[in-house]
Design a protein around this motif. Structure first.
Motif, PDB file in Angstrom:
ATOM      1  N   ALA A 212       0.827  -1.217   0.000  1.00 47.36           N
ATOM      2  CA  ALA A 212       0.000   0.000   0.000  1.00 47.36           C
ATOM      3  C   ALA A 212       0.862   1.267   0.000  1.00 47.36           C
ATOM      4  O   ALA A 212       0.356   2.361  -0.294  1.00 47.36           O
ATOM      5  N   GLN A 218      -3.475   2.134  -5.220  1.00 48.69           N
ATOM      6  CA  GLN A 218      -4.917   2.149  -4.957  1.00 48.69           C
ATOM      7  C   GLN A 218      -5.362   0.707  -4.760  1.00 48.69           C
ATOM      8  O   GLN A 218      -5.105  -0.145  -5.605  1.00 48.69           O
ATOM      9  N   LYS A 219      -6.052   0.463  -3.664  1.00 47.99           N
ATOM     10  CA  LYS A 219      -6.359  -0.898  -3.235  1.00 47.99           C
ATOM     11  C   LYS A 219      -7.652  -1.419  -3.847  1.00 47.99           C
ATOM     12  O   LYS A 219      -8.662  -0.716  -3.938  1.00 47.99           O
ATOM     13  N   THR A 221      -9.756  -5.630  -4.420  1.00 45.21           N
ATOM     14  CA  THR A 221      -9.779  -7.023  -3.949  1.00 45.21           C
ATOM     15  C   THR A 221     -10.370  -7.922  -5.021  1.00 45.21           C
ATOM     16  O   THR A 221     -11.352  -7.559  -5.679  1.00 45.21           O
ATOM     17  N   ASP A 226      -6.050  -8.972  -1.716  1.00 43.17           N
ATOM     18  CA  ASP A 226      -5.895  -7.545  -1.994  1.00 43.17           C
ATOM     19  C   ASP A 226      -4.828  -7.348  -3.080  1.00 43.17           C
ATOM     20  O   ASP A 226      -3.795  -8.003  -3.081  1.00 43.17           O
ATOM     21  N   TYR A 227      -5.128  -6.428  -3.993  1.00 42.85           N
ATOM     22  CA  TYR A 227      -4.128  -6.038  -4.985  1.00 42.85           C
ATOM     23  C   TYR A 227      -4.202  -4.536  -5.171  1.00 42.85           C
ATOM     24  O   TYR A 227      -5.157  -3.872  -4.735  1.00 42.85           O
ATOM     25  N   TYR A 228      -3.160  -3.981  -5.806  1.00 39.38           N
ATOM     26  CA  TYR A 228      -3.057  -2.529  -5.937  1.00 39.38           C
ATOM     27  C   TYR A 228      -2.689  -2.160  -7.370  1.00 39.38           C
ATOM     28  O   TYR A 228      -1.929  -2.869  -8.026  1.00 39.38           O
TER      29      TYR A 228
END
Length: 493
Positions: A212, A218-219, A221, A226-228
């Motif tokens: 993060a 920017q998060k 799911t 979770d990915y960004y």
């Protein structure tokens, strides 16, 4: 009165509850035999045996004579059976149970050893399944050789994967070389879309929440993970996404791939492992990923084109043959009918051992090629000069003027599980000055040096070697383990 007698066969001391009579048959529990008591042997009491061990034979004879005067019974000699000691049931079952536990533990360890995933296999599972060109660098192993690694770092400074390493290391507050242990990249196409991803493996566990902190994060799911989306650190992936499937892996991937492809990646292709490049690569992938740096290419998807031999030229018209064309024809002949090929270099303290691996449907072809090359005159005879294309190839390895002889002296050929393997080696000190060519071989980048897969050193020629190659289809940019600068990339024919 308890007495002891000695078995004449095994010399075991036998304890009897009373002195035996002449003619009695005594069974020995130790050797399983039996003997008839003649009355001429020495009989010891239990007390005497403890203190009078080793009496003279004269005393024994006297005692035997006294016993012999006893009248013999006319009935059948009575056989004395000695009672065996009873085994403790608890000890018996304990031994059986312990043995069973040992067998189960051993079987479990063997199953784990033969079924466990290698580090490279685990990382490849998080690449798009349709990737047909996979590269890897064991950074941790390479860094054990400081001088060689330093030369490699100077070449790899502007490469995309190196930029990704630095971007992640920055959020951990450490240097890239202190954080990253292994790098794997993949390239492929599916449904007209380009598939690309880079996977980093760390030396120690990390807090996945650190992603993060990457620039522009920017998060989101997907599939519970979770990915960004982040700013591109230098991989030149459009709409780049990053996620951490475990606390040892970080995955950077293009954001313009299909959602179904991305969701399968984020789960590590659970339930569809057979579609991953490692499983599709069979023995080729299994053998190739054992190197310090490696790359394998699969032809089954139809995206990667096999190399076509260049047309033969009229030697008289051009004043001689073209050595590079001759080399390309040799390579094209070997690749004919192949399912794919791999290259790997294993770095040691003294030398770099390189291999070129070619995988066939027909395992017999691998054996035939092995026998053919082993029996070539210039390979078998140290005094016979190799063809000109070999010298041209070796001179571009970065090993200097001695390279042709060094590579030839270490040349060998093998065949295993349908894979034809060409192997050679070169001392690190010879190759160190030409490290750029070695890196180019495994990254698809290069300044024009031509080195066939499997030999230490050498780069990609203008127009490329397989896949693509002179005369072959292709036309795509080679972005695999690429640099950040478009001018540093080459085009495959």
């Amino acid at each position: 009165m308890a007495v002891q007698v000695v078995c004449p066969d095994c010399q075991a001391r036998l304890r009897l509850s009373e002195p035996p009579e002449a003619g009695m048959e005594i069974g020995c529990p130790r050797c399983g035999g039996s003997f008839t008591w003649s009355g001429e042997r020495r009989v010891r009491s239990a007390e005497e045996d403890g203190t009078g061990r080793g009496r003279s034979s004269r005393d024994g004879a006297a005692s035997g004579a006294a016993t012999a005067t006893r009248p013999k019974k006319k009935d059948k000699p009575r056989k004395i059976k000695l009672k065996k000691r009873k085994t403790n049931p608890a000890l018996l079952w304990g031994a059986v149970g312990g043995g069973l536990v040992f067998v189960l533990v051993l079987a479990g360890l063997l199953y784990w050893f033969f079924s466990r995933k290698s580090v490279a296999q685990e990382m490849i599972a998080y690449l798009p399944a349709a990737c047909d060109e996979i590269s890897g660098i064991n950074v941790g192993h390479l860094s054990r050789y400081p001088k060689f690694y330093e030369a490699c770092e100077q070449v790899m400074t502007n490469y995309g994967f190196r930029k990704a390493m630095e971007a992640f290391a920055k959020v951990t507050g450490q240097k890239a070389t202190d954080v990253v242990d292994y790098v794997v990249q993949g390239y492929g196409k599916q449904g007209g879309r380009t598939l690309e991803a880079t996977v980093l493996r760390t030396k120690a566990e990390f807090d996945v929440g650190l992603l993060a902190k990457m620039p522009g994060a920017q998060k989101y799911t997907a599939e519970g993970v979770d990915y960004y989306t982040i700013q591109d650190p230098g991989l030149r992936y459009p709409g780049i996404r990053v996620f951490a499937p475990t606390n040892r892996l970080v995955v950077f991937t293009r954001g313009d791939m299909g959602e179904d492809v991305f969701r399968a990646m984020i789960q590590g292709h659970k339930g569809s492992e057979a579609n991953t490049a490692f499983r599709r690569g069979g023995p080729l992938a299994q053998q190739t990923v054992r190197g310090t740096v490696w790359r394998f290419v699969l032809y089954d998807s139809g995206v990667i084109a096999r190399m076509q031999p260049p047309p033969k030229r009229d030697g008289a018209a051009i004043g001689g043959t073209n050595d590079e064309d001759d080399l390309k024809r040799e390579i094209a002949e070997i690749l004919s009918g192949a399912k794919g090929y791999g290259i790997k270099a294993s770095v040691g303290s003294r030398d770099v051992r390189g291999e070129w691996l070619v995988w066939y449907n027909d395992s017999e072809k691998a054996v035939q090629l092995r026998d053919k090359w082993r029996n070539l005159g210039w390979v078998r005879d140290d005094e016979q000069s190799p063809p000109r294309w070999w010298k041209a190839l070796a001179n571009k390895s970065g090993g200097g003027n001695t390279a042709p002889n060094v590579l030839k002296d270490n040349l060998s050929f093998r065949a295993s599980s349908g894979v034809f393997i060409v192997r050679s080696a070169m001392e690190v000190k010879l190759l160190q000055n030409g490290i750029g060519s070695l890196v180019s071989t495994f990254t698809g980048e290069g300044s024009g040096g031509f080195m066939p897969p499997g030999m230490p050193g050498g780069g990609m020629p203008p127009g490329g070697i397989p896949p693509g190659g002179a005369g072959g289809p292709g036309g795509r940019r080679r972005r695999h383990l690429r640099t950040g600068s478009p001018q540093q990339r080459i085009t495959t024919c």
